[in-house]
Structures are given as C-alpha cells and as structure tokens.
Scaffold this motif. Structure first.
Motif, short mmCIF file in Angstrom:
data_model
loop_
_atom_site.label_atom_id
_atom_site.label_comp_id
_atom_site.label_asym_id
_atom_site.label_seq_id
_atom_site.Cartn_x
_atom_site.Cartn_y
_atom_site.Cartn_z
N UNK A 174 28.52 38.04 20.94
CA UNK A 174 28.46 36.68 21.49
C UNK A 174 29.87 36.13 21.62
N UNK A 175 30.64 36.29 20.55
CA UNK A 175 32.02 35.79 20.58
C UNK A 175 32.85 36.43 21.68
N UNK A 176 32.79 37.75 21.75
CA UNK A 176 33.63 38.46 22.72
C UNK A 176 33.19 38.12 24.15
N UNK A 177 31.90 38.03 24.37
CA UNK A 177 31.42 37.74 25.72
C UNK A 177 31.91 36.36 26.19
N UNK A 178 31.78 35.36 25.34
CA UNK A 178 32.19 34.02 25.76
C UNK A 178 33.70 33.90 25.85
N UNK A 179 34.39 34.58 24.96
CA UNK A 179 35.86 34.60 25.03
C UNK A 179 36.29 35.21 26.38
N UNK A 180 35.60 36.27 26.79
CA UNK A 180 35.90 36.90 28.09
C UNK A 180 35.71 35.90 29.22
N UNK A 181 34.58 35.20 29.19
CA UNK A 181 34.30 34.24 30.26
C UNK A 181 35.35 33.14 30.28
N UNK A 182 35.70 32.66 29.10
CA UNK A 182 36.65 31.55 29.04
C UNK A 182 38.03 31.97 29.55
N UNK A 183 38.50 33.13 29.10
CA UNK A 183 39.81 33.61 29.55
C UNK A 183 39.81 33.86 31.06
N UNK A 184 38.68 34.34 31.58
CA UNK A 184 38.60 34.59 33.01
C UNK A 184 38.82 33.30 33.79
N UNK A 185 38.24 32.22 33.30
CA UNK A 185 38.43 30.93 33.98
C UNK A 185 39.90 30.52 33.93
N UNK A 186 40.50 30.63 32.73
CA UNK A 186 41.90 30.21 32.58
C UNK A 186 42.82 31.04 33.48
N UNK A 187 42.63 32.35 33.47
CA UNK A 187 43.45 33.23 34.30
C UNK A 187 43.23 32.91 35.78
N UNK A 188 41.99 32.69 36.14
CA UNK A 188 41.67 32.38 37.53
C UNK A 188 42.42 31.15 38.01
N UNK A 189 42.49 30.13 37.18
CA UNK A 189 43.16 28.89 37.59
C UNK A 189 44.68 29.11 37.68
N UNK A 190 45.26 29.79 36.68
CA UNK A 190 46.71 29.99 36.69
C UNK A 190 47.14 30.90 37.85
N UNK A 191 46.27 31.83 38.23
CA UNK A 191 46.56 32.66 39.40
C UNK A 191 46.75 31.82 40.65
N UNK A 192 46.05 30.69 40.70
CA UNK A 192 46.14 29.83 41.87
C UNK A 192 47.48 29.10 41.99
N UNK A 193 48.29 29.16 40.95
CA UNK A 193 49.61 28.51 41.01
C UNK A 193 49.57 27.06 40.56
N UNK A 194 50.73 26.42 40.66
CA UNK A 194 50.89 25.08 40.10
C UNK A 194 50.05 24.06 40.87
N UNK A 195 50.21 24.08 42.18
CA UNK A 195 49.59 23.04 42.99
C UNK A 195 48.10 23.33 43.25
N UNK A 196 47.86 24.53 43.76
CA UNK A 196 46.48 24.85 44.13
C UNK A 196 45.62 25.21 42.92
N UNK A 197 46.23 25.72 41.87
CA UNK A 197 45.48 26.11 40.68
C UNK A 197 45.40 24.99 39.65
#
Ligand code: TRP
Length: 458
Positions: A150-173
C-alpha cells in the motif's frame, strides 16, 4: 559555471503566479498535518504565540533574504551562492547541502503524501462510517503502516504526479499547477472551516489555539516552534532561491514575502480551527501526535453526519497541499543540474525524481512492521532518520547560512540595493539587516545548541 543568465531559463508568467507557487511550497503537510499536532502536544495558545513571533522576526527576514539571492543571481542555489560569494567553495557546499536536503525530505514527504491519497480513497469508500476507534487505528496501523505494498503503491502515484508537474517546467508546470491547486485549496479550507464553526467544540478549540496558557510549553517547545517556522515557510534548502531566480529584477520581494508568510500562517491557524473543534466535540485528545490527522480525524468523520464527504474533502485538501510542496523540493535539485551541468530539464527531472523515488521506497519499507513508529521518533528507521537529520539539522543550518550570507558576507551596499529594488518598504532595510545579522543567527544557534545537548545527553 557560466556567469551570464542562461538563455531559455524558466520564468514566472505573472507575479500572482509566483506568489501562488511560493505559497504552494510553503503550505503543505507542515501546515495541515504537523502544525496542529505539535500545537496539541505543546498545549496550544502560548506555543502558537511563540510560533507567530518566530515567523515574523526570523522566518520572514530569512525568506526575503533567500528570494533576493535568487532574484539577484537568476540562478539555482549552488550557482547562486557561488557567484554571490565570489566563487568560494564553502558557499557552493552550502548550496549543495540545501538542494540535497530538499531531495532527502521529498523521499519521506512523498510517502506521507501517498497516505493522503490512500485516505481520500478510504473516505470515499465509506471505510470510516460507523467504524470503532480500534478499527480506524488498525486501518492506519496494520492497514497502512504495516502494508508495504500500500505504501509503495501510493508513494509511486504521488511521485509520478510531482515528476509530471516538474517536467512541465516553471511556467507551464509549477505555476499552472499552483494556479489550479491553491485556489481550490483555499475554497476547501473555507468549506471545512464553515463546518467546524458549527461544532459544539468550536469555542473550546478557539481558546485552546489562541488563549496563551503557559502550562505545557517547555524550552524544547520554543525551539520546536522556531524549527517548524523554517519548515513551514520552506526555508533553508534553497527552494526560495530557486523560485526567486525565476523572478524579474524589479519584482517587489518584501511585500511578496509578507504575503506568502501571511497565507502560510493563515492556513496553519485555520487548519487548527478545523481540526480541534472536531477533536473536542468528539471528546478526543488534542495531544495525539502524528496520528491526529490520520486517526483522530477519521474517527470523528466516521461518527458524524455527512462525514463521508467531509472526510474526502479534508484529505483532498491535504493532498493538494502536499503536491505543491513536493514539487518545490524536486525543482531546486533539478534546476541545479540544469544550470550547473547543462542537463535538459527532462533528463534532470527523471534522474533526480527517480533517485528520490527509490530512496522513498526505502523509507516506506523501513516502516513496515513496526506499528507504533511515532512512539520512538528518534529510532532507527530510514524514514525517521531522514526526517530527523533534515528537519532538525539541515533546515536550521541552511537558514543560518542565509542569514549569515545576507547579513555578513554580502557587502552592505549590495544588500541594501537588492532589498530596496522594486519595494515600497526600502525604509525597513535597517530593521531587516539587524534581524538577519543578530536575531536570526542567535536564535538558530540556540536551536542547534539545544539539539546538540539533547543528542549528547540522550
Ligand atoms: N513548507 C512545506 C510544508 O509546510 C514543506 C516544504 C516544501 C519545505 N519545500 C520545502 C520545507 C523546502 C523546507 C524546505 O509542508
């Protein structure tokens, strides 16, 4: 390291965008999860008062200092300290210490952010409805802390969101995410506050939070208030150097910093006014510790009318707050690799996000199996050790570094010019300088000395 401003470096789209992104960084688990439970543990009123003093006279000046370093150098922490110090290796190291600590904190922050996601789902499934305190305690204990997957699965989901946003850059992300998440967060807070105000325990809660009673406040509590002021304002790790580096030269840093501090403090206090009325109305303990949000609140949601929906709203709030903070721990390290090593944003984000993700798995695994982990906070798990070292040592040291750097190392004309640029409050410069040169360092050295003493004697 190159001297000039990088071509194509990110920039905020607007001043509001910057304020929301920085406030998004500041408002996080620290406000909604941690502040209420340490307020509860330290007996309320007087602790809150000390905390407010720390924010106003130590946190805010350091915040202004950090943002100014970023705005002046237009660079991420390592390069920023390097340039402003005239290429002194020690200051470059301070920059590295900060961005690494940010990455370290994110590894366990993401695990807790994952818990918030898990609880959104639990609330929506109606798991809390009519459940006994034992059942809810077990859902947190065996169900969550005891379950690796449970921990690892949700940690994966959470990090995916964070990485996804930072990939978008400063303005768009980052900025776009903050522009959606932060206003939503404010609305959710108001909705929950409106509900809490109708609870019988509201006035008891309000006097618990605001009436100064000295009973439970210890010297350790005072230092905890200062340490938390740094954590909650996102100071000491170069997050705000990085965010400040995406500002244009003339933006008003003093007013902006004050706005961010007020928003952050407001959210922390409102969180208390949401949580404690519910806790008191349902006859629970304010000093329940880290389980306050994940155990006491669900018990209350489970036994109240409309608790299913309110519970889901509450954990959404926690999740949104956590996401905008998490991206602000990833971005400084990513920006450092982009600025200093010329990496592409995509590569930097994946490599750093991936490493943090792996470390987070170690944090998650290290908790599995021992149920009462909060009872031995300075125990041995990876999770606790990283939390202990970063929050207690790296943050105050990073804050001290900012204060000493802006107060003593940077020449007075330069700091005066930076402070005044674009600001209506240039006249406050002497006060700011005094706070940075004397008040902040002395207070921080006390915290570090106390920790040192505690570590030696325990
Ligand atoms: N301020 C955030 C909170 O209250 C946590 C955070 C985000 C942070 N970025 C940071 C803390 C940088 C220290 C340094 O939850």
């Amino acid at each position: 390291m190159d001297e000039g401003k990088q071509v194509g470096r990110g920039a905020w789209g607007s001043r509001l965008g910057f304020v929301l992104a920085a406030a998004g960084s500041a408002v996080g688990l620290g406000n909604i999860w941690k502040f209420p439970y340490i307020t509860g543990e330290n007996g309320g009123g007087l602790f809150v008062f000390v905390y407010l003093l720390c924010i106003a006279f130590i946190g805010l000046p350091v915040m202004i200092g950090e943002i100014l370093i970023g705005r002046r150098t237009q660079a991420s922490p390592v390069a920023a300290y390097d340039r402003m110090s005239g290429h002194r290796r020690m200051w470059r190291l301070v920059g590295w210490m900060g961005v690494s600590a940010g990455a370290l904190i994110l590894s366990f922050y993401s695990v807790v952010g994952g818990w918030a996601m898990h609880y959104v789902v639990l609330a929506l499934q109606g798991t809390f409805a009519g459940a006994s305190p034992e059942q809810i305690g077990a859902a947190f204990g065996e169900g969550l802390l005891g379950s690796t997957w449970t921990n690892v699965a949700w940690h994966t989901a959470f990090m995916a969101i964070a990485v996804g946003i930072v990939l978008g850059g400063v303005h768009r992300g980052i900025e776009s995410a903050a522009k959606i998440l932060m206003p939503t967060l404010f609305v959710l807070l108001v909705v929950l506050l409106g509900f809490a105000m109708q609870q019988d325990g509201f006035s008891e809660a309000a006097s618990f939070v605001f009436a100064p009673s000295a009973e439970n406040l210890t010297a350790g509590g005072v230092l905890e208030a200062l340490g938390h002021a740094f954590f909650t304002l996102s100071l000491g790790l170069g997050t705000l150097i990085t965010y400040g580096s995406y500002l244009a030269g003339k933006d008003d840093v003093v007013t902006t910093s004050a706005t961010i501090s007020v928003l952050d403090t407001g959210v922390a206090l409102v969180s208390c006014l949401i949580i404690f009325p519910i806790i008191f109305t349902f006859g629970m303990e304010p000093g329940a510790g880290p389980g306050l949000v994940f155990v006491s609140m669900p018990i209350a949601f489970g036994s109240m009318k409309g608790g299913l929906l309110l519970g889901a709203v509450f954990f959404f709030l926690l999740l949104f707050a956590a996401v905008t903070s998490a991206i602000s721990m990833l971005e400084p390290m990513a920006a450092t690799f982009i600025d200093s090593f010329g990496w592409k944003r995509r590569r930097a984000t994946w490599v750093i996000g991936g490493s943090i993700y792996l470390l987070g798995i170690a944090c998650a695994l290290s908790m599995t199996g021992h149920l009462g982990w909060w009872t031995d906070i300075f125990g041995k798990s990876v999770f606790d050790s990283i939390d202990y070292i970063t929050s207690n040592w790296f943050l105050p040291l990073g804050g001290l570094a900012v204060a000493v750097f802006m107060g003593w190392v940077v020449p007075e004309e330069d700091s005066r010019e930076e402070f005044g640029a674009g600001s209506r409050f240039a006249a406050l410069y002497p006060l700011w300088r005094f706070l940075l040169r004397y008040v902040a360092p002395v207070a921080i050295v006390c915290v570090i000395g106390y920790l040192f003493y505690n570590t030696l004697t325990s």
